[in-house]
Motif scaffolding. Structure first.
Motif, PDB file in Angstrom:
ATOM      1  N   ASN A 257     106.096  77.612  36.713  1.00  0.00           N
ATOM      2  CA  ASN A 257     106.654  76.051  36.264  1.00  0.00           C
ATOM      3  C   ASN A 257     105.922  75.779  34.777  1.00  0.00           C
ATOM      4  OD1 ASN A 257     103.953  75.333  37.072  1.00  0.00           O
ATOM      5  ND2 ASN A 257     104.592  74.537  38.874  1.00  0.00           N
ATOM      6  N   LYS A 258     106.049  74.594  34.264  1.00  0.00           N
ATOM      7  CA  LYS A 258     105.492  74.380  32.953  1.00  0.00           C
ATOM      8  C   LYS A 258     104.066  74.083  33.022  1.00  0.00           C
ATOM      9  CE  LYS A 258     109.728  72.482  31.104  1.00  0.00           C
ATOM     10  NZ  LYS A 258     110.438  71.438  30.348  1.00  0.00           N
ATOM     11  N   THR A 259     103.541  73.699  33.934  1.00  0.00           N
ATOM     12  CA  THR A 259     102.132  73.375  34.139  1.00  0.00           C
ATOM     13  C   THR A 259     101.304  74.924  34.288  1.00  0.00           C
ATOM     14  OG1 THR A 259     102.450  71.289  35.881  1.00  0.00           O
ATOM     15  CG2 THR A 259     100.185  72.450  35.679  1.00  0.00           C
ATOM     16  N   ASP A 260     101.875  75.737  34.865  1.00  0.00           N
ATOM     17  CA  ASP A 260     101.296  77.130  35.064  1.00  0.00           C
ATOM     18  C   ASP A 260     101.389  77.728  33.537  1.00  0.00           C
ATOM     19  OD1 ASP A 260     100.991  76.887  37.744  1.00  0.00           O
ATOM     20  OD2 ASP A 260     103.155  77.692  38.124  1.00  0.00           O
ATOM     21  N   VAL A 261     102.489  77.328  32.679  1.00  0.00           N
ATOM     22  CA  VAL A 261     102.411  78.163  31.570  1.00  0.00           C
ATOM     23  C   VAL A 261     101.465  77.289  30.507  1.00  0.00           C
ATOM     24  CG1 VAL A 261     104.063  77.729  29.480  1.00  0.00           C
ATOM     25  CG2 VAL A 261     105.075  78.452  31.547  1.00  0.00           C
ATOM     26  N   VAL A 262     101.127  76.240  30.699  1.00  0.00           N
ATOM     27  CA  VAL A 262      99.861  75.492  29.786  1.00  0.00           C
ATOM     28  C   VAL A 262      98.690  75.966  30.351  1.00  0.00           C
ATOM     29  CG1 VAL A 262      98.698  73.567  29.528  1.00  0.00           C
ATOM     30  CG2 VAL A 262     101.275  73.382  29.558  1.00  0.00           C
ATOM     31  N   THR A 263      98.612  76.368  31.707  1.00  0.00           N
ATOM     32  CA  THR A 263      97.164  76.971  32.242  1.00  0.00           C
ATOM     33  C   THR A 263      97.069  78.629  31.407  1.00  0.00           C
ATOM     34  OG1 THR A 263      97.457  75.725  34.138  1.00  0.00           O
ATOM     35  CG2 THR A 263      95.760  77.657  34.160  1.00  0.00           C
ATOM     36  N   LEU A 264      98.449  79.187  31.501  1.00  0.00           N
ATOM     37  CA  LEU A 264      98.236  80.599  31.069  1.00  0.00           C
ATOM     38  C   LEU A 264      97.949  80.592  29.628  1.00  0.00           C
ATOM     39  CD1 LEU A 264     100.911  81.984  33.107  1.00  0.00           C
ATOM     40  CD2 LEU A 264      98.503  82.643  33.467  1.00  0.00           C
ATOM     41  N   GLY A 265      98.751  79.564  28.899  1.00  0.00           N
ATOM     42  CA  GLY A 265      98.355  79.666  27.466  1.00  0.00           C
ATOM     43  C   GLY A 265      97.320  79.350  27.002  1.00  0.00           C
ATOM     44  N   SER A 266      96.355  78.311  27.659  1.00  0.00           N
ATOM     45  CA  SER A 266      95.091  77.835  27.502  1.00  0.00           C
ATOM     46  C   SER A 266      94.339  78.787  27.671  1.00  0.00           C
ATOM     47  CB  SER A 266      94.863  76.483  28.010  1.00  0.00           C
ATOM     48  OG  SER A 266      94.918  76.666  29.315  1.00  0.00           O
ATOM     49  N   THR A 267      94.491  79.634  28.691  1.00  0.00           N
ATOM     50  CA  THR A 267      93.284  80.762  29.216  1.00  0.00           C
ATOM     51  C   THR A 267      93.595  81.865  28.303  1.00  0.00           C
ATOM     52  OG1 THR A 267      93.553  79.860  31.357  1.00  0.00           O
ATOM     53  CG2 THR A 267      92.841  82.113  31.142  1.00  0.00           C
ATOM     54  N   PHE A 268      94.704  82.485  27.973  1.00  0.00           N
ATOM     55  CA  PHE A 268      94.734  83.775  27.498  1.00  0.00           C
ATOM     56  C   PHE A 268      95.194  83.813  26.001  1.00  0.00           C
ATOM     57  CE2 PHE A 268      95.726  84.627  31.653  1.00  0.00           C
ATOM     58  CZ  PHE A 268      94.758  85.636  32.017  1.00  0.00           C
ATOM     59  N   GLY A 269      95.590  82.607  25.485  1.00  0.00           N
ATOM     60  CA  GLY A 269      95.743  82.307  24.228  1.00  0.00           C
ATOM     61  C   GLY A 269      97.286  82.859  23.457  1.00  0.00           C
ATOM     62  N   SER A 270      97.916  83.683  24.053  1.00  0.00           N
ATOM     63  CA  SER A 270      99.147  84.362  23.414  1.00  0.00           C
ATOM     64  C   SER A 270      99.903  85.061  24.438  1.00  0.00           C
ATOM     65  CB  SER A 270      99.021  85.097  22.499  1.00  0.00           C
ATOM     66  OG  SER A 270      98.342  86.308  22.677  1.00  0.00           O
ATOM     67  N   LEU A 271     101.060  85.314  24.354  1.00  0.00           N
ATOM     68  CA  LEU A 271     102.068  85.862  25.307  1.00  0.00           C
ATOM     69  C   LEU A 271     101.729  87.379  25.387  1.00  0.00           C
ATOM     70  CD1 LEU A 271     104.508  85.779  27.130  1.00  0.00           C
ATOM     71  CD2 LEU A 271     105.843  86.386  25.378  1.00  0.00           C
ATOM     72  N   SER A 272     101.123  87.923  24.418  1.00  0.00           N
ATOM     73  CA  SER A 272     100.718  89.488  24.336  1.00  0.00           C
ATOM     74  C   SER A 272      99.492  89.483  25.289  1.00  0.00           C
ATOM     75  CB  SER A 272     100.537  89.898  23.028  1.00  0.00           C
ATOM     76  OG  SER A 272      99.442  89.232  22.435  1.00  0.00           O
ATOM     77  N   ASN A 273      98.633  88.629  25.284  1.00  0.00           N
ATOM     78  CA  ASN A 273      97.458  88.665  26.120  1.00  0.00           C
ATOM     79  C   ASN A 273      97.748  88.283  27.447  1.00  0.00           C
ATOM     80  OD1 ASN A 273      95.890  89.109  23.813  1.00  0.00           O
ATOM     81  ND2 ASN A 273      95.250  87.057  23.743  1.00  0.00           N
ATOM     82  N   ILE A 274      98.699  87.481  27.675  1.00  0.00           N
ATOM     83  CA  ILE A 274      99.090  87.406  29.142  1.00  0.00           C
ATOM     84  C   ILE A 274      99.735  88.831  29.755  1.00  0.00           C
ATOM     85  CG2 ILE A 274     100.691  86.021  30.594  1.00  0.00           C
ATOM     86  CD1 ILE A 274     100.320  83.908  28.467  1.00  0.00           C
ATOM     87  N   MET A 275     100.638  89.178  29.009  1.00  0.00           N
ATOM     88  CA  MET A 275     101.259  90.464  29.465  1.00  0.00           C
ATOM     89  C   MET A 275     100.375  91.740  29.637  1.00  0.00           C
ATOM     90  SD  MET A 275     104.395  90.205  26.789  1.00  0.00           S
ATOM     91  CE  MET A 275     105.418  91.864  27.507  1.00  0.00           C
TER      92      MET A 275
END
Length: 378
Positions: A257-275
């Motif tokens: 969900n969108k809350t998880d997106v905010v958490t992942l974005g603040s933790t890793f900084g970018s989509l490439s780091n999440i991948m």
């Protein structure tokens, strides 16, 4: 004295004139009327139009006419030549016809033009939101200046397979958008729809399929309404900020969900780091459990296309080189092997059941002996 009087005879006259009174003569009414020309009365009718018009010309209410235009000069020249020219009484009627034609043209511009060959078609009853009118046109429905539609019933196509080809051929290249509106009214639609699709694609036509008359009428209304609208009107609007685009990408993964997106974005900084993150790094994020971690990791690391290699079995490869007699022998051998397996299974089951029965009897006898020994002790 006499000489002086003779020398000045005017003196006596002047004296006499000065002594006589000065009289002013006033003419009578009759003399005045007789001296002046008669004035034409406006209340009494004149003998001719020219006499009446000449009397008005001298008044202040008269203004000279404007200079003649080119049309009036042509009219006068044609009259002098003796040609037949339409009278002024016919001009208002001509003007009325012109305005009527212009109004009808504007109405036809805002309406769907229907060919006369579509008379009696029940589809016309379902065109309610847009005006339509019959006209002499090549296509079945003219939806605009550069768009048209051909109506085809799939049952009719099964009876006349060449009908659509000849109708498209009549259109030539006169329209930019050419729609083939196909009414599907049969159950087996695979083969006829394949033929209609092939014909439409080869002749650069757009195929629209409707399963009811209401749906077909709605297609025609929509194309007419959106005739002058831009093509990007139905295009989806994409947000330009990074967070909304990241949310659109990650929420496509199930259970995220969108809350998880905010958490992942603040933790890793970018989509490439999440991948590139491992399952342990994803699990450290608060609010993301084991199921979400597995979904994200599998989404980023699984290949888009799965290739399954099918290797033929040895039995199939050997059967390809065998004769029919050898194939029959192999089938008999396979049947006998199945029977042997069934018999062996039966023997195993019977042996197990016999062993289980013996074990049960042995356990029962031991229990009986123990009970007897306990009773003896008591």
């Amino acid at each position: 004295m006499e000489k002086s009087d003779d020398q000045n005879p005017n003196n006596n006259n002047s004296a006499s004139s000065s002594s006589s009174p000065f009289v002013i003569k006033i003419p009578s009414y009759e003399e005045v009327i007789q001296s002046k020309p008669p004035v034409q009365s406006l209340f009494n009718p004149s003998q001719s139009f020219t006499q009446a018009f000449n009397s008005i010309k001298n008044t202040e209410f008269y203004a000279p006419p404007p200079p003649p235009s080119s049309s009036s000069s042509q009219l006068e020249s044609s009259i002098s030549r003796g040609n037949s020219v339409s009278t002024p009484s016919s001009l208002p009627s001509a003007a009325g016809n012109h305005t009527g034609s212009s109004s009808s043209a504007t109405q036809n511009r805002n309406a769907i033009l229907v060919s006369h060959r579509q008379k009696g078609n029940p589809l016309l009853k379902h065109i309610r939101n847009v005006r339509w009118a019959f006209s002499d046109i090549v296509c079945d429905y003219m939806l605009g200046k550069n768009s048209c539609a051909l109506y085809l019933i799939l049952r009719y196509h099964l009876l006349h397979p060449d009908y659509l080809y000849y109708r498209i051929r009549e259109l030539e290249k006169n329209f930019k958008l050419r729609v083939v509106l196909c009414h599907v009214d049969v159950e087996d639609v695979v083969k006829p729809l394949l033929e209609v699709t092939r014909t439409a694609l080869l002749h650069e036509c757009t195929l629209l399929c409707g399963w009811s008359l209401e749906e077909c009428g709605r297609y025609l209304e929509t194309i007419k309404v959106y005739e002058n609208k831009p093509a990007d009107l139905i295009q989806g609007q994409m947000d330009t900020d990074y967070l909304s685009r990241l949310s659109h990408a990650l929420t496509s993964v199930r259970h995220v969900n969108k809350t998880d997106v905010v958490t992942l974005g603040s933790t890793f900084g970018s989509l490439s780091n999440i991948m590139d993150a491992s399952m342990e790094d994803l699990a450290r994020c608060p609010g993301i459990g084991e199921r979400k971690v597995k979904r994200l990791y599998d989404t980023f690391h699984e290949p888009f296309k799965r290739s399954i290699l099918k290797h033929p079995s040895t039995a199939e490869t050997a059967a390809q080189h065998l004769t029919p007699s050898e194939v029959k022998e192999d089938e008999e051998i396979a049947r006998s092997s199945k029977r042997d397996k069934k018999e062996s299974n039966l023997t195993v089951k019977s042996a197990l059941s016999a062993a289980f029965a013996k074990y049960k009897k042995k356990v029962g006898t031991e229990n009986d002996h123990q009970q007897e020994h306990e009773n003896q002790k008591q």
